[in-house]
Design an enzyme around this catalytic site. Sequence first.
Site, PDB file in Angstrom:
ATOM      1  N   HIS A  82       6.742  -1.520   2.966  1.00 61.34           N
ATOM      2  CA  HIS A  82       6.525  -2.952   3.278  1.00 61.34           C
ATOM      3  C   HIS A  82       5.892  -3.593   2.236  1.00 61.34           C
ATOM      4  O   HIS A  82       4.818  -3.046   1.761  1.00 61.34           O
ATOM      5  CB  HIS A  82       5.962  -3.286   4.898  1.00 61.34           C
ATOM      6  CG  HIS A  82       4.894  -2.397   5.199  1.00 61.34           C
ATOM      7  ND1 HIS A  82       4.765  -0.774   5.251  1.00 61.34           N
ATOM      8  CD2 HIS A  82       3.427  -2.451   4.871  1.00 61.34           C
ATOM      9  CE1 HIS A  82       3.538  -0.399   5.514  1.00 61.34           C
ATOM     10  NE2 HIS A  82       2.838  -1.277   5.192  1.00 61.34           N
ATOM     11  N   GLY A 116      -4.155   3.337   1.162  1.00 62.56           N
ATOM     12  CA  GLY A 116      -4.474   2.720   2.638  1.00 62.56           C
ATOM     13  C   GLY A 116      -3.110   2.532   3.390  1.00 62.56           C
ATOM     14  O   GLY A 116      -3.109   1.830   4.471  1.00 62.56           O
ATOM     15  N   HIS A 145       6.892   3.416   6.425  1.00 61.19           N
ATOM     16  CA  HIS A 145       8.192   2.641   5.980  1.00 61.19           C
ATOM     17  C   HIS A 145       7.695   1.535   5.157  1.00 61.19           C
ATOM     18  O   HIS A 145       6.947   0.688   5.338  1.00 61.19           O
ATOM     19  CB  HIS A 145       8.930   1.955   7.414  1.00 61.19           C
ATOM     20  CG  HIS A 145      10.095   1.375   7.035  1.00 61.19           C
ATOM     21  ND1 HIS A 145      11.177   1.674   8.048  1.00 61.19           N
ATOM     22  CD2 HIS A 145      10.669   0.372   6.476  1.00 61.19           C
ATOM     23  CE1 HIS A 145      12.434   1.068   7.658  1.00 61.19           C
ATOM     24  NE2 HIS A 145      11.945   0.094   6.586  1.00 61.19           N
ATOM     25  N   ASN A 202       0.810  -1.312   0.174  1.00 64.87           N
ATOM     26  CA  ASN A 202      -0.089   0.152   0.079  1.00 64.87           C
ATOM     27  C   ASN A 202       0.838   1.397  -0.216  1.00 64.87           C
ATOM     28  O   ASN A 202       1.839   1.236   0.812  1.00 64.87           O
ATOM     29  CB  ASN A 202      -0.765  -0.009   1.460  1.00 64.87           C
ATOM     30  CG  ASN A 202      -1.844  -1.250   1.218  1.00 64.87           C
ATOM     31  OD1 ASN A 202      -2.255  -1.644   0.222  1.00 64.87           O
ATOM     32  ND2 ASN A 202      -2.049  -1.626   2.257  1.00 64.87           N
TER      33      ASN A 202
HETATM   34  P1  5GP Z   1      -0.183  -0.660   5.950  1.00 71.60           P
HETATM   35  O1  5GP Z   1      -1.528  -0.178   6.325  1.00 71.60           O
HETATM   36  O2  5GP Z   1       0.887   0.522   6.013  1.00 71.60           O
HETATM   37  O3  5GP Z   1      -0.124  -1.187   4.496  1.00 71.60           O
HETATM   38  O4  5GP Z   1       0.270  -1.784   6.715  1.00 71.60           O
HETATM   39  C1  5GP Z   1       0.667  -1.609   8.005  1.00 71.60           C
HETATM   40  C2  5GP Z   1       0.674  -2.859   8.740  1.00 71.60           C
HETATM   41  O5  5GP Z   1       1.359  -2.966   9.891  1.00 71.60           O
HETATM   42  C3  5GP Z   1      -0.653  -3.236   9.407  1.00 71.60           C
HETATM   43  O6  5GP Z   1      -1.068  -4.549   8.654  1.00 71.60           O
HETATM   44  C4  5GP Z   1      -0.552  -3.424  10.668  1.00 71.60           C
HETATM   45  O7  5GP Z   1      -1.328  -4.313  11.192  1.00 71.60           O
HETATM   46  C5  5GP Z   1       0.869  -3.572  10.817  1.00 71.60           C
HETATM   47  N1  5GP Z   1       1.451  -3.078  12.152  1.00 71.60           N
HETATM   48  C6  5GP Z   1       1.290  -2.021  12.721  1.00 71.60           C
HETATM   49  N2  5GP Z   1       2.036  -1.723  13.931  1.00 71.60           N
HETATM   50  C7  5GP Z   1       2.627  -3.027  14.043  1.00 71.60           C
HETATM   51  C8  5GP Z   1       3.551  -3.348  14.985  1.00 71.60           C
HETATM   52  O8  5GP Z   1       4.133  -2.817  15.631  1.00 71.60           O
HETATM   53  N3  5GP Z   1       4.050  -4.557  14.885  1.00 71.60           N
HETATM   54  C9  5GP Z   1       3.574  -5.427  13.634  1.00 71.60           C
HETATM   55  N4  5GP Z   1       4.371  -6.721  13.623  1.00 71.60           N
HETATM   56  N5  5GP Z   1       2.801  -4.976  12.934  1.00 71.60           N
HETATM   57  C10 5GP Z   1       2.377  -3.842  12.690  1.00 71.60           C
HETATM   58 ZN    ZN Z   2      11.439   3.509   9.205  1.00 67.82          ZN
END
Ligand code: 5GP
Ligand code: ZN
Length: 116
Positions: free
Chosen positions: A102, A95, A100, A89
Amino acid sequence: MADERCLFCDIVAGRLPATLVHEDDEVLAFRDIAPRAPVHVLVIPRRHLVSVMDFGEDDAPLLSRMFAAIREVARREGVADTGFRVVSNAGRNGGQTVGHLHFHVLGGRFMTWPPG
Ligand code: 5GP
Ligand code: ZN
């Protein structure tokens, strides 16, 4: 460069615990804290990049490493044969909630399409 207020930089630095699935000198893979599928692993570069928009011409080796890690995670988590989804994303409409870069690796169930 590490971002001092970045959650995933904290995981890279060992300041925040995570359940690692794979690590090498450039890439970490760990379980998502709020899994959306039986297998939900995040693959990140140790280096702080915000999103895929930050990949530069010189980052081809890093990108290759990240996809090697994704394949390794898929094999290790038992979804290489059954199939899985890789998602990154980017930005508000994408979203993205953690700034950072990923890749989500999602599997262990049928993934519906299109995503919401
Ligand atoms: P995004 O919403 O940016 O695509 O994905 C971020 C992801 O990071 C989400 O699925 C969320 O559950 C996960 N996430 C957020 N904070 C943490 C954390 O402290 N540890 C881990 N392992 N995952 C996290
Ligand atoms: Zn970072």
